[in-house]
Scaffold this active site. Structure first.
Site, PDB file in Angstrom:
ATOM      1  CD  GLU A 108     -26.543  -5.609  -9.602  1.00  0.00           C
ATOM      2  OE1 GLU A 108     -26.713  -5.410 -10.828  1.00  0.00           O
ATOM      3  OE2 GLU A 108     -27.475  -5.639  -8.787  1.00  0.00           O
TER       4      GLU A 108
ATOM      5  CB  SER B  93     -36.311  -6.046 -15.155  1.00  0.00           C
ATOM      6  OG  SER B  93     -36.765  -6.726 -14.121  1.00  0.00           O
ATOM      7  CG  LEU B  94     -32.816 -10.837 -15.036  1.00  0.00           C
ATOM      8  CD1 LEU B  94     -31.737 -11.292 -14.060  1.00  0.00           C
ATOM      9  CD2 LEU B  94     -32.671 -11.589 -16.355  1.00  0.00           C
TER      10      LEU B  94
ATOM     11  CE  LYS C 149     -35.577 -12.894  -6.045  1.00  0.00           C
ATOM     12  NZ  LYS C 149     -34.929 -11.577  -6.182  1.00  0.00           N
TER      13      LYS C 149
ATOM     14  NE  ARG D  24     -32.969  -2.249 -14.638  1.00  0.00           N
ATOM     15  CZ  ARG D  24     -34.250  -2.181 -14.343  1.00  0.00           C
ATOM     16  NH1 ARG D  24     -34.640  -1.473 -13.317  1.00  0.00           N
ATOM     17  NH2 ARG D  24     -35.141  -2.815 -15.072  1.00  0.00           N
TER      18      ARG D  24
ATOM     19  CG  ASP E 170      -2.027  -0.991   1.104  1.00  0.00           C
ATOM     20  OD1 ASP E 170      -2.089  -1.672   0.060  1.00  0.00           O
ATOM     21  OD2 ASP E 170      -2.823  -1.105   2.055  1.00  0.00           O
ATOM     22  CB  ALA E 171       3.867   2.144   1.967  1.00  0.00           C
TER      23      ALA E 171
ATOM     24  CD  GLU F 139     -23.893 -14.115 -15.923  1.00  0.00           C
ATOM     25  OE1 GLU F 139     -24.261 -13.092 -15.326  1.00  0.00           O
ATOM     26  OE2 GLU F 139     -23.673 -14.156 -17.135  1.00  0.00           O
TER      27      GLU F 139
ATOM     28  CE1 TYR G 114      -2.373   1.869  -6.948  1.00  0.00           C
ATOM     29  CE2 TYR G 114      -3.150   3.348  -5.223  1.00  0.00           C
ATOM     30  CZ  TYR G 114      -3.290   2.802  -6.485  1.00  0.00           C
ATOM     31  OH  TYR G 114      -4.326   3.190  -7.297  1.00  0.00           O
ATOM     32  CG  ASP G 115      -0.798   5.221  -0.289  1.00  0.00           C
ATOM     33  OD1 ASP G 115      -1.680   4.961  -1.136  1.00  0.00           O
ATOM     34  OD2 ASP G 115      -0.931   5.001   0.925  1.00  0.00           O
TER      35      ASP G 115
ATOM     36  CB  CYS H  93     -52.098   6.198  21.259  1.00  0.00           C
ATOM     37  SG  CYS H  93     -52.020   7.621  22.358  1.00  0.00           S
TER      38      CYS H  93
ATOM     39  CB  CYS I 112     -48.869   9.675  26.190  1.00  0.00           C
ATOM     40  SG  CYS I 112     -50.350   9.082  25.366  1.00  0.00           S
TER      41      CYS I 112
ATOM     42  CE1 TYR J 112     -25.849  -7.037 -15.336  1.00  0.00           C
ATOM     43  CE2 TYR J 112     -24.887  -7.346 -13.167  1.00  0.00           C
ATOM     44  CZ  TYR J 112     -25.803  -6.727 -13.993  1.00  0.00           C
ATOM     45  OH  TYR J 112     -26.656  -5.804 -13.485  1.00  0.00           O
TER      46      TYR J 112
HETATM   47  S1  IVH Z   1     -28.402  -9.584 -16.426  1.00  0.00           S
HETATM   48  C1  IVH Z   1     -31.274  -8.992 -19.505  1.00  0.00           C
HETATM   49  N1  IVH Z   1     -26.826 -10.674 -14.659  1.00  0.00           N
HETATM   50  O1  IVH Z   1     -30.632  -8.202 -11.499  1.00  0.00           O
HETATM   51  C2  IVH Z   1     -30.350  -9.182 -18.443  1.00  0.00           C
HETATM   52  N2  IVH Z   1     -28.403  -9.067 -13.912  1.00  0.00           N
HETATM   53  O2  IVH Z   1     -33.557  -8.411 -11.998  1.00  0.00           O
HETATM   54  C3  IVH Z   1     -30.515  -8.238 -17.322  1.00  0.00           C
HETATM   55  N3  IVH Z   1     -28.282  -8.586 -11.517  1.00  0.00           N
HETATM   56  O3  IVH Z   1     -31.190  -5.109 -13.025  1.00  0.00           O
HETATM   57  C4  IVH Z   1     -29.503  -8.257 -16.302  1.00  0.00           C
HETATM   58  N4  IVH Z   1     -26.633  -9.960 -11.050  1.00  0.00           N
HETATM   59  O4  IVH Z   1     -29.306  -5.295 -11.345  1.00  0.00           O
HETATM   60  C5  IVH Z   1     -27.822  -9.804 -14.868  1.00  0.00           C
HETATM   61  N5  IVH Z   1     -25.348 -11.701 -13.199  1.00  0.00           N
HETATM   62  C6  IVH Z   1     -26.323 -10.829 -13.421  1.00  0.00           C
HETATM   63  C7  IVH Z   1     -26.888 -10.067 -12.368  1.00  0.00           C
HETATM   64  C8  IVH Z   1     -27.930  -9.188 -12.666  1.00  0.00           C
HETATM   65  C9  IVH Z   1     -27.479  -9.064 -10.550  1.00  0.00           C
HETATM   66  C10 IVH Z   1     -29.376  -7.610 -11.289  1.00  0.00           C
HETATM   67  C11 IVH Z   1     -29.354  -6.417 -12.195  1.00  0.00           C
HETATM   68  C12 IVH Z   1     -30.671  -6.394 -12.903  1.00  0.00           C
HETATM   69  C13 IVH Z   1     -31.510  -7.236 -12.011  1.00  0.00           C
HETATM   70  C14 IVH Z   1     -32.596  -7.897 -12.811  1.00  0.00           C
END
Ligand code: IVH
Length: 666
Positions: free
Chosen positions: A173, A79-80, A313, A134, A30-31, A111, A33-34, A425, A410, A225
């Site tokens: 992310e 989104s997923l 999930k 996002r 670290d030193a 992933e 690097y600094d 209350c 109270c 990702y």
């Molecule tokens: S792919 C079309 N990969 O999950 C693909 N998302 O619910 C969209 N996230 O908004 C995202 N890890 O914030 C992807 N390995 C990963 C992820 C990932 C976390 C989050 C990301 C996205 C949300 C979707």
């Protein structure tokens, strides 16, 4: 030549950064690097003509901004969809196989699903020119300066192994690792600030700092990702794209894997779920993505999620804990909520000491007693819940619980109205109500006064320094220094946060006032309908009732609020202290358009009205009964027969945290 010396230093620092942040393999101390960084800073100060935007010194130098500009994403950040169990992952795979009859074999990239915040990084000619959140998927906020402080984000792409494309957009992310989170929270407490609830909130709070110097001190990191746009290069698959990322200097997750069938996918998920506590960052599931870009294109996307990917999930985390006692907590409306005080238990790395018990009916139905051993569940950002008691572990010392007939704060009479499950209350001047009002007034989505913690609120009310929310604006540094061990510096910060909150939007202000039934959504709606506070204050019942989406109960409560003299006085005083309104940045978010929702059971994080409003605000519809046309059933605690019906019709069932996730802006 000086320039050669400067370039050599930069190369050395970049290499050291890569080894440290990308490969987890530090090569200098670290030193050392600094010293390199300091030497470079001094040379750049001496020879400003050689300063460049991609120099490692540029990560920390930027000046604070007043607010973040909006950024339109060239390709929306999708989104997923969620798969809640193995069966739904199987369904996902069957759908893929059915739709890809002509083009097989099928590979799936698995992933970890990182629990942080999605960002987009834009590189032109190899230089980072913009970084954004996002946001709602289509529009985010420009947080370039903050992202530049994250050492594992390259300012300049490495082209020693492969050429970089002239335009490259990379998504990933941003997260805070668990150790960094704990360290930050210890610091927050030492400085008299509120600790963050979890690493995700800490990462979000850090990224949204207007002063990049604060972000720079926060332990943030990134896993990249997925691609946005890229020009001048082609990839056959997601895997190939991921493999190119580290060559340009990006960090990817080391646990990614290619799966060839359902068994491999389920094994991947199971292994990760079993191992999640051993990772030094939070994950909330796995993501499965079709590998071939050709197949991804064939499958296409729905309104806001791709057909070629799904999030698997994890189950909500549960532990067994003992209830020490049950406290009755009085909120800002006088409503009394029983809260279980638990012997501290660690659930998924977070120490849980309290769990909500909602109301007396809930306690009776679940037969929960003081001293009981219970199953506690923590999922996402939702307040920990008690799933059930474990009567087999009783030894006879447990005590059944009834909400007291006198307010615990109270001493006034507590009443339960006929049509509500809540006890209240009856004293409108109960100090607990005032404390609740203040907590609400200063909260993030209301006046957003950073550093105005619960402890301070307690003291200010108990010492009679504040008897009305407007008194917040009469506080001075002298008045608060020495209270709650507030040092001079934090008192000064608080005073400047209070002053900063005066510039707000009408929508936030209306939400902050705590008018019954008026939350964030109605605040925005009222701002849109009336445009000024003046007009709203003078609106009669008829006018309020005429607004689409406002029913008679809500109209009456708005009308009643502004008819009360002490409320008029409070509003008047707040305006005199300099509260002013800027235009609300309205973003049209139609992501739930065409989708029909039904809600069942008790939601813990928001009321049914709020849930309904939020769905409608995003273009969705809420209906009262499940039919074949229902897209989602939002399922709270103790669902009714709607759940059975939804299962019969194969309606997608959303638990509360999944519903929150669906609504989440980032
Ligand atoms: S792919 C079309 N990969 O999950 C693909 N998302 O619910 C969209 N996230 O908004 C995202 N890890 O914030 C992807 N390995 C990963 C992820 C990932 C976390 C989050 C990301 C996205 C949300 C979707």
């Amino acid at each position: 030549m000086i320039i050669d010396k400067i370039e050599a230093l930069r190369a050395q620092i970049r290499k050291a950064n890569q080894n440290y942040y990308l490969y987890d393999n530090p090569t200098i101390s670290d030193a050392q690097y600094d010293n390199l960084l300091r030497e470079l800073q001094e040379l750049e100060a001496q020879y400003p003509q050689y300063k460049t935007p991609d120099s490692p010194t540029q990560r920390v130098g930027a000046t604070p901004v007043e607010k973040f500009n909006l950024v339109n994403h060239a390709i929306p950040l999708l989104s997923l969809d969620n798969a809640m169990n193995d069966e739904e992952i199987k369904d996902f795979l069957s759908r893929l196989i059915k739709n890809l009859t002509e083009s097989r074999p099928l590979e799936i990239v698995a992933e970890p699903k990182i629990d942080g915040l999605a960002v987009e990084l834009v590189y032109e000619k190899g230089l980072l020119i913009q970084g954004s959140t996002r946001g709602d998927g289509a529009t985010g906020e420009d947080i370039t300066q903050n992202l530049k402080t994250i050492q594992s984000i390259p300012l300049k792409l490495d082209h020693s192994q492969i050429d970089f494309p002239s335009l490259l957009e990379v998504r990933g992310e941003v997260y805070m690792n668990k150790k960094g989170f704990e360290r930050l929270n210890r610091q927050q407490l030492e400085d008299g600030n509120q600790p963050f609830a979890n690493p995700r909130n800490a990462a979000a709070g850090s990224l949204r700092q207007l002063d990049p110097k604060i972000t720079a001190r926060r332990p943030l990191n990134i896993f990249c990702y997925s691609p946005g746009r890229y020009e001048g290069i082609t990839f056959a698959s997601h895997w190939d794209f991921l493999q190119a990322l580290p060559k340009w200097g990006f960090r990817i997750n080391p646990l990614i894997k290619i799966c060839h069938n359902l068994d491999e996918m389920l094994a991947y998920k199971q292994e990760l779920e079993e191992n999640r506590e051993n990772l030094d960052y939070d994950i909330d599931g796995v993501v499965f993505k079709v590998n071939s870009f050709l197949q991804q294109n064939l499958l296409g996307i729905k309104s806001r999620s791709p057909r070629w990917a799904i999030a698997g999930k994890f189950k909500a985390r549960q532990e067994i804990a003992q209830i020490e006692k049950i406290n009755a907590s009085v909120g800002r409306t006088g409503a009394i909520t029983p809260v279980a005080v638990l012997k501290p238990v660690s659930i998924g790395g977070v120490t849980v000491t309290h769990a909500t018990l909602h109301n007396q009916d809930e306690i009776d139905k679940k037969d929960i007693r003081e001293g009981d051993w219970v199953v506690v569940q923590r999922a996402g950002d939702v307040i920990p819940q008690i799933v059930k008691s474990i009567p087999e572990r009783r030894d006879g010392s447990e005590r059944p619980y009834k909400i007291p007939e006198q307010c615990p704060v109270c001493g006034s009479h507590v009443r339960r109205s006929e049509d509500e499950a809540k006890h209240k209350c009856t004293n409108i001047n109960c100090p607990a109500r005032l404390k609740g009002c203040i907590r609400h007034f200063v909260s993030k989505n209301a006046m957003d006064i950073d550093g105005f913690g619960d402890k301070l609120t307690e003291i200010l009310v108990d010492k009679n320094i504040i008897t009305n929310v407007a008194d917040i604006y009469t506080l001075t540094k002298e008045k608060i220094a020495n209270l709650d061990r507030q040092g001079d510096k934090s008192a000064e910060n608080l005073i400047s946060a209070i002053a900063g909150s005066k510039k707000t939007t009408l929508a936030r202000f209306l939400h902050a006032l705590g008018i019954a039934n008026v939350g964030q959504f109605l605040g925005k709606l009222l701002e849109k309908e009336f445009g000024s506070l003046e007009k709203l204050i003078h609106a009669d019942l008829e006018k309020l009732n005429a607004i689409d989406q406002i029913g008679p109960v809500v109209a009456q409560s708005i009308f009643n609020f502004f008819s009360e003299e002490h409320n008029q006085e409070t509003v008047q005083r707040l305006l005199e202290y300099g509260i002013e309104f800027e235009k609300c940045r309205q973003q049209d978010d139609e992501r739930l358009k065409g989708q029909t929702f039904v809600i069942t059971g008790t939601l813990s994080g928001l009321s049914r009205t709020d849930a309904k409003n939020l769905i409608e605000q995003k273009g969705g519809k809420v209906s009262s009964a499940v039919s074949r046309n229902t897209d989602y059933l939002v399922c709270g605690e103790n669902p009714g027969s709607k759940l059975t019906k939804a299962k019969e019709y194969h309606v997608k069932i959303l638990k509360e945290e999944e519903f929150q996730e669906l609504l989440k802006d980032e």
